[in-house]
Design an enzyme around this catalytic site. Structure first.
Site, short mmCIF file in Angstrom:
data_model
loop_
_atom_site.label_atom_id
_atom_site.label_comp_id
_atom_site.label_asym_id
_atom_site.label_seq_id
_atom_site.Cartn_x
_atom_site.Cartn_y
_atom_site.Cartn_z
N HIS A 1 55.89 -77.81 42.79
CA HIS A 1 56.66 -77.26 42.98
C HIS A 1 58.16 -76.86 42.14
CE1 HIS A 1 54.47 -75.97 46.96
NE2 HIS A 1 54.70 -77.04 47.29
N ASP B 1 53.48 -59.64 40.27
CA ASP B 1 52.70 -60.65 41.27
C ASP B 1 52.44 -61.04 40.07
OD1 ASP B 1 51.53 -61.56 44.15
OD2 ASP B 1 50.83 -62.08 42.69
N ASP C 1 58.97 -73.27 40.23
CA ASP C 1 60.52 -72.81 40.48
C ASP C 1 60.86 -72.47 38.89
OD1 ASP C 1 60.32 -72.90 43.54
OD2 ASP C 1 61.66 -74.47 43.26
N GLU D 1 56.01 -65.15 44.76
CA GLU D 1 55.68 -64.67 43.58
C GLU D 1 55.49 -62.94 43.71
OE1 GLU D 1 51.46 -65.29 45.19
OE2 GLU D 1 53.66 -65.78 46.09
N ASN E 1 51.38 -74.19 41.18
CA ASN E 1 52.05 -74.67 42.39
C ASN E 1 51.46 -76.18 42.62
OD1 ASN E 1 54.96 -74.33 42.37
ND2 ASN E 1 54.31 -72.60 44.61
#
Length: 234
Positions: free
Chosen positions: A118, A105, A122, A148, A113
């Protein structure tokens, strides 16, 4: 002008032979020209067919790729991973081979974010996947499980080898900061296959180890301990 022979039958016979020869040559020439045109057309059609088949194959390959991969990161999606992992687990069970699963993770991804947006989030996920893929063996399987969270299936790897691989992945992600200079790190949970384990069993056990890694400060590797419940994650 009318041809007048000498009246000799031999002259008429040779004249007929000559006319037949000329007619035959003319017919052969016409047939040869038709054959050449037909041959050129067939070659052209064959070339067009090959080009169309190449385009169709390329489109089919692209459709397969899109169906099997996560559109953001380019790694396998959950559906493809489940299919391939189930096959590897069945093979390991049949031949009593070692096999391990790593559940990882990206740490503090929500903060990335929230702070940078975002698009940066990404890009951070894509960068993380590139670093991970660069550290995997050819036989290892990587997929985006959700958000994630990612899974790595490591065939022919017992727990010790899988822990070494997980630590290698952790170090690869941590080695450089993200695009805005923010630290990048991952937490990892590792489990080794026991007889009778399904993919669902391995994911559940690895998830227990992952939550332990998070609860102990993140950016670390933890292994599954049979019978131990997951710890609360702050």
């Amino acid at each position: 002008m009318v041809y007048k022979g000498s009246g000799d039958p031999d002259d008429k016979w040779w004249y007929r032979i000559a006319m037949i020869a000329v007619g035959t040559l003319l017919l052969v020439s016409l047939l040869l020209a038709h054959y050449m045109r037909l041959n050129r057309r067939l070659r052209h059609e064959a070339t067009l067919r090959q080009e169309v088949e190449a385009v169709l194959r390329k489109q089919q390959d692209e459709l397969v790729r899109l169906a099997n991969t996560d559109p953001l990161t380019g790694v396998w999606n959950r559906l493809k991973f489940e299919s391939e992992a189930s096959h590897e687990i069945a093979r390991a069970e049949r031949y009593d081979l070692p096999l391990s699963l790593i559940f990882l993770d990206l740490d503090y991804f929500k903060n990335v974010n929230d702070r940078y947006g975002h698009a940066t989030g990404d890009a951070t996920l894509r960068e993380m996947c590139e670093r991970i893929r660069g550290s995997l063996r050819e036989s290892d399987l990587l997929c985006r499980w959700g958000g994630e969270e990612f899974l790595v299936l490591a065939p022919h790897a017992d727990l010790d080898r899988a822990v070494l691989l997980a630590e290698k992945l952790r170090q690869a992600v941590e080695a450089r900061p993200g695009m805005h200079g923010q630290p990048m790190s991952i937490s990892l949970g590792v489990v080794s296959r026991e007889s009778g384990d399904s993919l669902e069993d391995l994911v559940r056990k690895a998830d227990v180890a992952l939550y332990r890694a998070k609860s102990r400060g993140r950016n670390r590797v933890e292994t599954y301990r049979p019978g131990e419940p997951p710890e609360a994650v702050p």
